[in-house]
Design an enzyme around this catalytic site. Sequence first.
Site, PDB file in Angstrom:
ATOM      1  N   GLU A 132     -48.486 -87.459  -0.266  1.00 21.95           N
ATOM      2  CA  GLU A 132     -49.284 -87.331  -1.245  1.00 21.95           C
ATOM      3  C   GLU A 132     -50.155 -88.735  -1.438  1.00 21.95           C
ATOM      4  O   GLU A 132     -50.302 -88.902  -2.953  1.00 21.95           O
ATOM      5  CB  GLU A 132     -49.176 -86.372  -2.228  1.00 21.95           C
ATOM      6  CG  GLU A 132     -48.712 -84.990  -1.825  1.00 21.95           C
ATOM      7  CD  GLU A 132     -48.285 -84.185  -3.141  1.00 21.95           C
ATOM      8  OE1 GLU A 132     -48.189 -84.572  -4.144  1.00 21.95           O
ATOM      9  OE2 GLU A 132     -47.899 -82.938  -2.887  1.00 21.95           O
ATOM     10  N   ASN A 175     -47.238 -86.612   4.839  1.00 22.41           N
ATOM     11  CA  ASN A 175     -47.306 -85.176   4.148  1.00 22.41           C
ATOM     12  C   ASN A 175     -48.373 -85.338   3.048  1.00 22.41           C
ATOM     13  O   ASN A 175     -48.211 -86.013   2.247  1.00 22.41           O
ATOM     14  CB  ASN A 175     -46.001 -84.688   3.838  1.00 22.41           C
ATOM     15  CG  ASN A 175     -45.693 -83.175   3.233  1.00 22.41           C
ATOM     16  OD1 ASN A 175     -46.236 -82.440   4.104  1.00 22.41           O
ATOM     17  ND2 ASN A 175     -45.549 -83.141   2.295  1.00 22.41           N
ATOM     18  N   HIS A 211     -50.779 -74.953   1.100  1.00 27.01           N
ATOM     19  CA  HIS A 211     -50.738 -74.140  -0.208  1.00 27.01           C
ATOM     20  C   HIS A 211     -52.100 -73.485  -0.093  1.00 27.01           C
ATOM     21  O   HIS A 211     -53.069 -74.062  -0.376  1.00 27.01           O
ATOM     22  CB  HIS A 211     -50.443 -74.991  -1.346  1.00 27.01           C
ATOM     23  CG  HIS A 211     -49.292 -75.466  -1.304  1.00 27.01           C
ATOM     24  ND1 HIS A 211     -47.994 -74.805  -1.541  1.00 27.01           N
ATOM     25  CD2 HIS A 211     -48.908 -76.826  -1.454  1.00 27.01           C
ATOM     26  CE1 HIS A 211     -47.121 -75.596  -1.670  1.00 27.01           C
ATOM     27  NE2 HIS A 211     -47.410 -76.906  -1.548  1.00 27.01           N
ATOM     28  N   GLU A 241     -45.271 -76.690   3.588  1.00 30.33           N
ATOM     29  CA  GLU A 241     -45.051 -75.963   2.301  1.00 30.33           C
ATOM     30  C   GLU A 241     -45.822 -74.765   2.093  1.00 30.33           C
ATOM     31  O   GLU A 241     -46.213 -74.579   1.067  1.00 30.33           O
ATOM     32  CB  GLU A 241     -45.494 -77.298   1.074  1.00 30.33           C
ATOM     33  CG  GLU A 241     -44.600 -78.322   1.055  1.00 30.33           C
ATOM     34  CD  GLU A 241     -45.058 -79.426   0.149  1.00 30.33           C
ATOM     35  OE1 GLU A 241     -45.545 -79.013  -1.020  1.00 30.33           O
ATOM     36  OE2 GLU A 241     -44.782 -80.492   0.231  1.00 30.33           O
ATOM     37  N   ASP A 243     -47.708 -71.475   1.326  1.00 31.95           N
ATOM     38  CA  ASP A 243     -47.586 -70.210   0.434  1.00 31.95           C
ATOM     39  C   ASP A 243     -48.664 -69.684   0.283  1.00 31.95           C
ATOM     40  O   ASP A 243     -49.704 -70.139   0.423  1.00 31.95           O
ATOM     41  CB  ASP A 243     -46.853 -70.541  -0.841  1.00 31.95           C
ATOM     42  CG  ASP A 243     -47.058 -71.686  -1.795  1.00 31.95           C
ATOM     43  OD1 ASP A 243     -48.424 -72.139  -1.478  1.00 31.95           O
ATOM     44  OD2 ASP A 243     -46.435 -72.023  -2.516  1.00 31.95           O
TER      45      ASP A 243
HETATM   46  O1  G3I Z   1     -34.082 -79.461 -13.031  1.00 33.52           O
HETATM   47  C1  G3I Z   1     -34.658 -79.731 -14.115  1.00 33.52           C
HETATM   48  C2  G3I Z   1     -34.000 -79.160 -15.420  1.00 33.52           C
HETATM   49  O2  G3I Z   1     -32.792 -79.671 -15.475  1.00 33.52           O
HETATM   50  C3  G3I Z   1     -34.702 -79.283 -16.778  1.00 33.52           C
HETATM   51  O3  G3I Z   1     -34.185 -78.722 -17.727  1.00 33.52           O
HETATM   52  C4  G3I Z   1     -36.358 -78.804 -16.383  1.00 33.52           C
HETATM   53  C5  G3I Z   1     -37.275 -79.156 -17.595  1.00 33.52           C
HETATM   54  O4  G3I Z   1     -38.436 -79.319 -17.463  1.00 33.52           O
HETATM   55  O5  G3I Z   1     -36.846 -79.556 -15.510  1.00 33.52           O
HETATM   56  C6  G3I Z   1     -36.089 -79.155 -14.183  1.00 33.52           C
HETATM   57  O6  G3I Z   1     -36.886 -79.657 -13.332  1.00 33.52           O
HETATM   58  C7  G3I Z   1     -37.980 -79.336 -12.751  1.00 33.52           C
HETATM   59  C8  G3I Z   1     -37.794 -79.146 -11.189  1.00 33.52           C
HETATM   60  O7  G3I Z   1     -39.199 -78.805 -10.750  1.00 33.52           O
HETATM   61  C9  G3I Z   1     -36.894 -77.892 -10.973  1.00 33.52           C
HETATM   62  O8  G3I Z   1     -37.127 -76.814 -11.494  1.00 33.52           O
HETATM   63  C10 G3I Z   1     -38.965 -80.460 -12.912  1.00 33.52           C
HETATM   64  O9  G3I Z   1     -39.383 -80.600 -14.296  1.00 33.52           O
HETATM   65  C11 G3I Z   1     -40.517 -80.004 -12.421  1.00 33.52           C
HETATM   66  O10 G3I Z   1     -41.280 -81.196 -12.304  1.00 33.52           O
HETATM   67  C12 G3I Z   1     -40.185 -79.727 -10.887  1.00 33.52           C
HETATM   68  O11 G3I Z   1     -41.421 -79.323 -10.101  1.00 33.52           O
HETATM   69  C13 G3I Z   1     -41.325 -79.532  -8.824  1.00 33.52           C
HETATM   70  C14 G3I Z   1     -42.544 -80.309  -8.523  1.00 33.52           C
HETATM   71  O12 G3I Z   1     -42.676 -80.283  -6.915  1.00 33.52           O
HETATM   72  C15 G3I Z   1     -42.507 -81.804  -8.975  1.00 33.52           C
HETATM   73  O13 G3I Z   1     -41.215 -82.398  -8.377  1.00 33.52           O
HETATM   74  C16 G3I Z   1     -41.442 -78.172  -8.219  1.00 33.52           C
HETATM   75  O14 G3I Z   1     -40.273 -77.323  -8.575  1.00 33.52           O
HETATM   76  C17 G3I Z   1     -41.808 -78.110  -6.509  1.00 33.52           C
HETATM   77  O15 G3I Z   1     -42.122 -76.781  -6.115  1.00 33.52           O
HETATM   78  C18 G3I Z   1     -42.893 -79.289  -6.482  1.00 33.52           C
HETATM   79  O16 G3I Z   1     -42.919 -79.393  -5.084  1.00 33.52           O
HETATM   80  C19 G3I Z   1     -44.187 -80.102  -4.571  1.00 33.52           C
HETATM   81  C20 G3I Z   1     -43.703 -80.809  -3.373  1.00 33.52           C
HETATM   82  O17 G3I Z   1     -42.659 -81.664  -3.556  1.00 33.52           O
HETATM   83  C21 G3I Z   1     -44.850 -81.602  -2.944  1.00 33.52           C
HETATM   84  N1  G3I Z   1     -46.077 -80.844  -2.740  1.00 33.52           N
HETATM   85  C22 G3I Z   1     -46.459 -80.062  -3.782  1.00 33.52           C
HETATM   86  C23 G3I Z   1     -45.454 -79.232  -4.224  1.00 33.52           C
HETATM   87  C24 G3I Z   1     -45.964 -78.366  -5.555  1.00 33.52           C
HETATM   88  O18 G3I Z   1     -46.451 -79.204  -6.713  1.00 33.52           O
END
Ligand code: G3I
Length: 325
Positions: A132, A175, A211, A241, A243
């Site tokens: 990105e 990506n 997406h 990715e 969905d």
């Molecule tokens: O694991 C921690 C947890 O310990 C904590 O208590 C909690 C509080 O906020 O956060 C948890 O982490 C979160 C994590 O997802 C797991 O659920 C992060 O805050 C949250 O930012 C994270 O979001 C992810 C996001 O990328 C940012 O990394 C999403 O799950 C994930 O689906 C998303 O995936 C991205 C791809 O990597 C790139 N393309 C877009 C896609 C969607 O945004």
Amino acid sequence: MHTDTLRSLAAKRGLLIGTAFCSGAFKHHPEYGDLIAREFNCLVAENDMKLDVLQPVRGQFDFSRPDVMMSFARKHDMKVRAVPLVWHIALPAWAEGKTFSRNEALDILREHIFTVMQYYRGQVIAWDVVNEALSDKEPGLRKEGPWYNSIGTDYVEQAYHMAHEADPQAVLFYNDYNMDCMNDKAGRCYMWIKELLARGVPIHGIGLQCHFQLEWPPAKAALSDNIKRFNDLGLIVHMTELDVWLAKDASADHLLQQAEVYCDIFQAALSAKDCPAILLWGLADCHSWIPGQTGGKYDHALIFDRQYRPKPAYAAIAALLRGDR
Ligand code: G3I
């Protein structure tokens, strides 16, 4: 009554069908791992290979979370995509909001890329080296994050050269999202990648995130044309990715329409010259990032529901892979 699974049907068509793996869900829901092992032949970590997880303390690497997925993949004879080595999001506190000197930032990227790639050397089919990086609105890169701010516009190509040096056999992808069909961003990406390739930057594949929203489904021809132009540059394409988001209060009819969209996307991959992998961004609706990301406006984006039951999209994809539609 058909007893085939998606993974067995996909394998017969030479396709990898994958899902994003969440080590937390795997730990807490026994049916999660069972269903993944039955239906998919490829995995990608939804979050466990990001910088904040792998290097929470600068210079100290922790592979315990992705290792759960890697050993699951080995046990069930699945391939793995590794993502992402360089991204402006999912940063640990020591990098979030920071600007380093150019040399220090290059050293950080080098250490990260070499350590991670050498740890998983030979165990993954593709690396998303940079994720990105492109601006959504204007030509050029997005002007944010420690790597752009510290290194400048050449951070992308520096990262690819480092990755190639770390493992010359590795297959290196770029990506990104909202560039799945023939839109402005896809056009800018195409021209940019073409230019990087002409300058000898080692990029071997493009990840189209895919997406989609049911209200704005991809035009199958525009998806195919976009895949084709990247293939014509000699690049592999993966759908990384996938969905298809529905409104929160979706009806049974919306689920049927969603099935058609999923089929169009699978059809585009199957008919492409070189699009051998489709990965869904999650297993079941209860684990999808969509409701959280959209404040609850969208939901139901995956092919299994909250009880891990197959939705109409599952049956439609199976029928397509079987050759029944
Ligand atoms: O694991 C921690 C947890 O310990 C904590 O208590 C909690 C509080 O906020 O956060 C948890 O982490 C979160 C994590 O997802 C797991 O659920 C992060 O805050 C949250 O930012 C994270 O979001 C992810 C996001 O990328 C940012 O990394 C999403 O799950 C994930 O689906 C998303 O995936 C991205 C791809 O990597 C790139 N393309 C877009 C896609 C969607 O945004």
